[in-house]
Design a protein around this motif. Structure first.
Motif, PDB file in Angstrom:
ATOM      1  N   TYR A 144       0.801  -1.229   0.000  1.00  0.00           N
ATOM      2  CA  TYR A 144       0.000   0.000   0.000  1.00  0.00           C
ATOM      3  C   TYR A 144       0.830   1.273   0.000  1.00  0.00           C
ATOM      4  O   TYR A 144       0.274   2.364   0.007  1.00  0.00           O
ATOM      5  CB  TYR A 144      -0.931   0.008   1.217  1.00  0.00           C
ATOM      6  CG  TYR A 144      -1.873  -1.175   1.256  1.00  0.00           C
ATOM      7  CD1 TYR A 144      -2.563  -1.564   0.110  1.00  0.00           C
ATOM      8  CD2 TYR A 144      -2.076  -1.883   2.428  1.00  0.00           C
ATOM      9  CE1 TYR A 144      -3.423  -2.644   0.144  1.00  0.00           C
ATOM     10  CE2 TYR A 144      -2.946  -2.956   2.468  1.00  0.00           C
ATOM     11  CZ  TYR A 144      -3.620  -3.326   1.322  1.00  0.00           C
ATOM     12  OH  TYR A 144      -4.472  -4.373   1.362  1.00  0.00           O
ATOM     13  N   THR A 151       2.225   3.690   5.156  1.00  0.00           N
ATOM     14  CA  THR A 151       0.840   3.273   5.439  1.00  0.00           C
ATOM     15  C   THR A 151       0.765   2.756   6.871  1.00  0.00           C
ATOM     16  O   THR A 151       1.560   1.918   7.289  1.00  0.00           O
ATOM     17  CB  THR A 151       0.402   2.150   4.467  1.00  0.00           C
ATOM     18  OG1 THR A 151       0.618   2.581   3.122  1.00  0.00           O
ATOM     19  CG2 THR A 151      -1.061   1.801   4.668  1.00  0.00           C
ATOM     20  N   HIS A 185      -8.224   4.002   3.071  1.00  0.00           N
ATOM     21  CA  HIS A 185      -7.663   4.681   1.896  1.00  0.00           C
ATOM     22  C   HIS A 185      -8.533   5.836   1.432  1.00  0.00           C
ATOM     23  O   HIS A 185      -8.079   6.743   0.763  1.00  0.00           O
ATOM     24  CB  HIS A 185      -7.492   3.683   0.754  1.00  0.00           C
ATOM     25  CG  HIS A 185      -8.765   2.942   0.427  1.00  0.00           C
ATOM     26  ND1 HIS A 185      -9.133   1.801   1.116  1.00  0.00           N
ATOM     27  CD2 HIS A 185      -9.733   3.181  -0.477  1.00  0.00           C
ATOM     28  CE1 HIS A 185     -10.290   1.369   0.621  1.00  0.00           C
ATOM     29  NE2 HIS A 185     -10.675   2.182  -0.336  1.00  0.00           N
ATOM     30  N   ARG A 199      -8.667  -2.742  -0.581  1.00  0.00           N
ATOM     31  CA  ARG A 199      -7.852  -1.633  -0.087  1.00  0.00           C
ATOM     32  C   ARG A 199      -6.785  -1.286  -1.125  1.00  0.00           C
ATOM     33  O   ARG A 199      -6.500  -0.123  -1.368  1.00  0.00           O
ATOM     34  CB  ARG A 199      -7.222  -2.041   1.253  1.00  0.00           C
ATOM     35  CG  ARG A 199      -6.164  -1.094   1.791  1.00  0.00           C
ATOM     36  CD  ARG A 199      -6.779   0.271   2.127  1.00  0.00           C
ATOM     37  NE  ARG A 199      -5.843   1.141   2.808  1.00  0.00           N
ATOM     38  CZ  ARG A 199      -4.852   1.803   2.208  1.00  0.00           C
ATOM     39  NH1 ARG A 199      -4.664   1.684   0.919  1.00  0.00           N
ATOM     40  NH2 ARG A 199      -4.060   2.592   2.918  1.00  0.00           N
ATOM     41  N   ARG A 200      -6.258  -2.328  -1.770  1.00  0.00           N
ATOM     42  CA  ARG A 200      -5.180  -2.125  -2.745  1.00  0.00           C
ATOM     43  C   ARG A 200      -5.674  -1.322  -3.950  1.00  0.00           C
ATOM     44  O   ARG A 200      -4.986  -0.457  -4.471  1.00  0.00           O
ATOM     45  CB  ARG A 200      -4.660  -3.497  -3.183  1.00  0.00           C
ATOM     46  CG  ARG A 200      -3.684  -3.522  -4.328  1.00  0.00           C
ATOM     47  CD  ARG A 200      -2.329  -2.999  -3.930  1.00  0.00           C
ATOM     48  NE  ARG A 200      -1.417  -3.034  -5.066  1.00  0.00           N
ATOM     49  CZ  ARG A 200      -1.483  -2.181  -6.081  1.00  0.00           C
ATOM     50  NH1 ARG A 200      -2.384  -1.230  -6.086  1.00  0.00           N
ATOM     51  NH2 ARG A 200      -0.626  -2.269  -7.086  1.00  0.00           N
TER      52      ARG A 200
END
Ligand code: PHE
Length: 341
Positions: A239, A243, A266, A320-321
């Motif tokens: 990430y 992070t 994010h 999330r990525r």
């Protein structure tokens, strides 16, 4: 008779020349040279000639026959060549015409995230394992210190195959810890990605089938600090550097102490928004130090060896990525969605 022969010859040659196909030509062959053909009809009249005339007339008739046969052959060859030419022309391929584009597939975003994760762990010396989705409750529960009566064993949560609750769709990839302990020499460093199943209703964050990536390290002197360092490294590699993660105390029967690990949202950067349900954090995985009882059940001496384990939720990791906010998008396979990655 001489005149007749000359007429036949002229007429036949003209007709051959006008033939448009081999079929036409065959008809003409029958008409002029066949048993009931025009030439034969003339020859049949030879008997009427005087003996002096016959040889000369016979020779002339033979000449006409030979001439017609030759003309037939060469016309046939010409027609064949012309037909071939026409066929080749009709079938000509223009290799400079641009082709019809074939839509090209590519990897699903969840598998892109998984491949990145595998790459990171392989770089740290982990081996990637694959295991069965149909699992024994003994490995999914008993050997993981979740005994009879543990709430996760309930029929309302788990897909069993038999009335005695012995065979099931695995509800977590954690039985892969046991399979690794039973089959590999120490020390062990493995990850084991795969599908897991729970009786959950489908919504933006739940699905009865989802993916986990199990991880486990067993070695001498392994501590929670190694777990934290490893997980933080993976999160930063996936990430971006800086992070933030958050380790919260939690409970799992097979780890002690246990924790859940969150990554900063994010969307809002930690302030709180609908994506993180106002929390500012998104839960990524469960983890902890392997419970001494689990090591003992695998015949590993907890006084000599220690270890930790974790279980990533792969969909969450990919969401999330790639900043995806609804789990259902991962499974619906709408090409308009998938094409964006
Ligand atoms: N199996 C746990 C779950 O499904 C996650 C986990 C894995 C926790 C390994 C600790 C260690 O929630």
């Amino acid at each position: 008779m001489r005149e007749q022969l000359a007429k036949i010859r002229a007429a036949a040659l003209a007709a051959f020349e006008g033939a448009a196909s081999k079929v036409d030509l065959d008809e003409l062959r029958v008409r002029y040279l066949g048993k009931k053909g025009e030439l034969t009809a003339v020859l049949k009249q030879m008997g009427k000639l005087s003996p002096e005339e016959r040889p000369a007339m016979g020779q002339l008739a033979n000449e006409v026959r030979a001439a017609l046969e030759e003309a037939l052959d060469s016309t046939a060859k010409n027609l064949e060549a012309a037909a071939l030419e026409a066929k080749l022309k009709a079938e000509t391929l223009d290799v400079t015409v641009p082709g019809v584009p074939v839509p090209e597939g590519h990897r699903h975003p969840m598998y892109i995230a998984l491949d990145e994760m595998k790459e990171i762990f392989i770089g740290m010396g982990f081996t990637v394992l694959d295991g069965p989705e149909i699992e024994l409750a003994q490995l999914n529960f008993d050997r993981l210190n979740a005994e009879e009566g543990h709430p996760s064993r309930d029929w309302s949560d788990t897909f069993y195959f038999d009335a005695d609750s012995r065979v099931m769709l695995r509800s977590q990839t954690s039985p892969m810890q046991v399979r690794a302990m039973d089959s590999m020499p120490l020390p062990i460093r493995i990850i084991a990605p795969g599908r897991v199943y729970r009786k959950d209703e489908v919504d933006a964050t739940h699905s009865p089938m989802f993916h986990q990536v199990e991880g486990m390290v067993i070695d001498k002197g392994v501590t929670m600090a190694d777990l934290k360092g490893t997980l933080n490294t993976v999160v930063e590699r996936m990430y971006g550097v800086g992070t933030k993660t958050r380790f919260r105390p939690h409970h799992f029967p097979f780890t002690e102490p246990s924790c859940e690990v969150d990554v900063q949202c994010h969307k809002c950067g930690g302030v709180g928004c609908p994506t993180c349900k106002g929390e500012g954090w998104i839960e990524l995985l469960g983890a902890g130090m392997i419970h001494p009882r689990v090591l003992e059940m695998a015949g590993i001496d907890p006084n000599e060896w220690s270890g930790w384990a974790f279980g990533f939720g792969l969909e969450r990791t990919a969401m999330r990525r790639f900043k995806i906010d609804d789990l259902r998008l991962i499974f619906e396979n709408d090409v308009r969605f998938l094409e964006q990655f």
